[in-house]
Design an enzyme around this catalytic site. Structure first.
Site, PDB file in Angstrom:
ATOM      1  N   CYS A 200     -37.817 -19.139 -49.355  1.00 12.05           N
ATOM      2  CA  CYS A 200     -38.857 -18.908 -48.344  1.00 12.05           C
ATOM      3  C   CYS A 200     -38.261 -18.288 -47.086  1.00 12.05           C
ATOM      4  O   CYS A 200     -37.297 -18.796 -46.533  1.00 12.05           O
ATOM      5  CB  CYS A 200     -39.523 -20.235 -47.954  1.00 12.05           C
TER       6      CYS A 200
ATOM      7  N   CYS B 249     -44.124 -15.886 -57.000  1.00 12.03           N
ATOM      8  CA  CYS B 249     -44.317 -15.710 -55.562  1.00 12.03           C
ATOM      9  C   CYS B 249     -44.406 -14.206 -55.319  1.00 12.03           C
ATOM     10  O   CYS B 249     -43.425 -13.484 -55.515  1.00 12.03           O
ATOM     11  CB  CYS B 249     -43.153 -16.321 -54.801  1.00 12.03           C
TER      12      CYS B 249
ATOM     13  N   CYS C  22     -44.352  -6.683 -42.877  1.00 10.31           N
ATOM     14  CA  CYS C  22     -45.347  -7.692 -42.481  1.00 10.31           C
ATOM     15  C   CYS C  22     -46.018  -7.296 -41.178  1.00 10.31           C
ATOM     16  O   CYS C  22     -45.411  -6.674 -40.313  1.00 10.31           O
ATOM     17  CB  CYS C  22     -44.681  -9.061 -42.312  1.00 10.31           C
TER      18      CYS C  22
ATOM     19  N   CYS D 154     -43.335 -13.579 -36.911  1.00 12.54           N
ATOM     20  CA  CYS D 154     -42.685 -14.891 -36.912  1.00 12.54           C
ATOM     21  C   CYS D 154     -41.173 -14.717 -36.761  1.00 12.54           C
ATOM     22  O   CYS D 154     -40.554 -13.961 -37.501  1.00 12.54           O
ATOM     23  CB  CYS D 154     -42.992 -15.634 -38.210  1.00 12.54           C
TER      24      CYS D 154
ATOM     25  N   CYS E  60     -38.482 -15.522 -39.790  1.00 10.68           N
ATOM     26  CA  CYS E  60     -38.684 -14.939 -41.111  1.00 10.68           C
ATOM     27  C   CYS E  60     -38.049 -13.550 -41.192  1.00 10.68           C
ATOM     28  O   CYS E  60     -38.291 -12.694 -40.331  1.00 10.68           O
ATOM     29  CB  CYS E  60     -40.184 -14.841 -41.398  1.00 10.68           C
TER      30      CYS E  60
ATOM     31  N   GLU F 129     -40.431  -7.312 -52.752  1.00 12.79           N
ATOM     32  CA  GLU F 129     -39.770  -8.295 -53.606  1.00 12.79           C
ATOM     33  C   GLU F 129     -40.765  -9.341 -54.082  1.00 12.79           C
ATOM     34  O   GLU F 129     -41.714  -9.679 -53.371  1.00 12.79           O
ATOM     35  CB  GLU F 129     -38.610  -8.960 -52.846  1.00 12.79           C
TER      36      GLU F 129
END
Length: 348
Positions: free
Chosen positions: A339, A107, A114, A118, A121, A94
């Site tokens: 975010c 962005c 990933c 974290c 997230c 995305e």
């Protein structure tokens, strides 16, 4: 056979020139194709109208252009646009266009999933499938630039590497993409309008400093106390705050470029006086600014946005200590584009 075709955008200009010479053609044909691929973002050989039909057929036989497809575009009530981007192997990432009155920011993602873990997230819950290639990163920017011109009547002004993935864990491809984006032979954007956001990989921050990069650096910090940071960003046990600080000192000495800290304040996690005092101390060693980011929930109750009182304490304390601070309100929350929310919901 399709599988034997090479991705033509993996070739440098020189390699393209050499290819044409090896086919008994003129080297300058490589320049023409290179321009079509990058400046004009051609998605097929058929559109390369200054090449003969025979040349285009020969390219078709040998190469493929693995361009992205914007599978789905969602528009938020605040104007934010989220793209579900399908890659040539059917994986989806995305990217987001964030408009304000004076600028439009892309962005972009750098990995499918990933590499890091974290806990706050959504992207971190997707296992890392693979790194994005330079052209796949570049294509996200081109798509958002087109949308910016179409919907906001102006070209894209800024790029942040804050989408899916840890950019420094895809170091070479991210830097190659930025090289193309900033090159006059690509999009010709100023590197000063590009920010790479990292959770903090010390040796790679030093490597960027050694390579004298011209783009800006942002660090996703969220706590300047090791125990707290490790509890929400477990990789901090390996890449400690002391190591991160040393790398950032090195970065500033080499580049003289101010560091931005991205920081979310959560209730019961980092909303106490000791947390803001530790942040002030961490900011002292080099010129920096702090972006306090509104938290965007990802469907569980472990993380809750801190009270306004806690945010005010951060702002007052940072300002009193001469540290620039901005409170950033979320954009695109209603389409899971804010975010920490990017997790392929639109692509599933």
């Amino acid at each position: 056979m399709e599988s034997k075709k090479r991705d033509i955008r993996a070739l440098t200009r020189e390699q393209l020139r050499d290819f044409f010479v090896s086919q008994g053609d003129k080297a300058f044909r490589g320049n023409q194709v290179y321009e079509w691929l990058w400046q004009k973002s051609a998605h097929s050989f058929d559109v390369m109208t200054n090449l003969s039909k025979a040349t285009r057929d020969m390219l078709e036989e040998n190469f493929v252009i693995n361009h992205i497809q914007v599978d789905q575009m969602q528009r938020s009530s605040d104007g934010t646009i989220k793209n579900a981007v399908r890659l040539h192997d059917d994986l989806v990432v995305e990217s987001v266009l964030i408009p304000t009155k004076t600028r439009t920011t892309a962005c972009v993602s750098s990995q499918v999933g990933c590499s890091l873990d974290c806990k706050f997230c959504a992207t971190a819950r997707l296992k890392r499938m693979r790194n994005l290639n330079p052209d796949e990163i570049y294509d996200q920017v081109v798509a958002i630039d087109n949308e910016s011109r179409l919907y906001f009547d102006r070209p894209l002004s800024n790029i942040v590497f804050m989408g899916m993935g840890e950019p420094l864990m895809n170091y070479n491809n991210v830097l190659k993409a930025i090289e193309k984006i900033t090159s006059p032979e690509g999009l010709g954007m100023s590197p000063k309008r590009i920010t790479v956001s990292t959770s903090g990989v010390p040796k790679l921050i030093k490597k960027m400093a050694d390579e004298a990069v011209k783009f800006k650096l942002a660090v996703s910090l969220h706590s300047a106390i090791d125990e707290t940071r490790t509890s929400i960003m477990p990789f901090n046990a390996t890449f400690t705050l002391a190591d991160l600080r040393e790398a950032l000192v090195y970065w500033y000495q080499k580049t003289k470029s101010r560091i931005t800290y991205e920081y979310v304040v959560w209730e019961g996690i980092n909303d106490q006086r000791k947390d803001v005092d530790a942040l002030v101390e961490f900011c002292r060693f080099a010129p920096s600014k702090v972006n306090l980011i509104e938290y965007n929930p990802i469907d569980d109750g472990d993380f809750q946005q801190a009270s306004n009182k806690a945010i005010e304490m951060y702002v007052e304390t940072l300002e009193k200590n001469g540290i620039t601070v901005t409170v950033r309100r979320s954009r695109g929350k209603d389409i899971d584009a804010a975010c920490g929310q990017l997790a392929n919901k639109s692509g599933s």
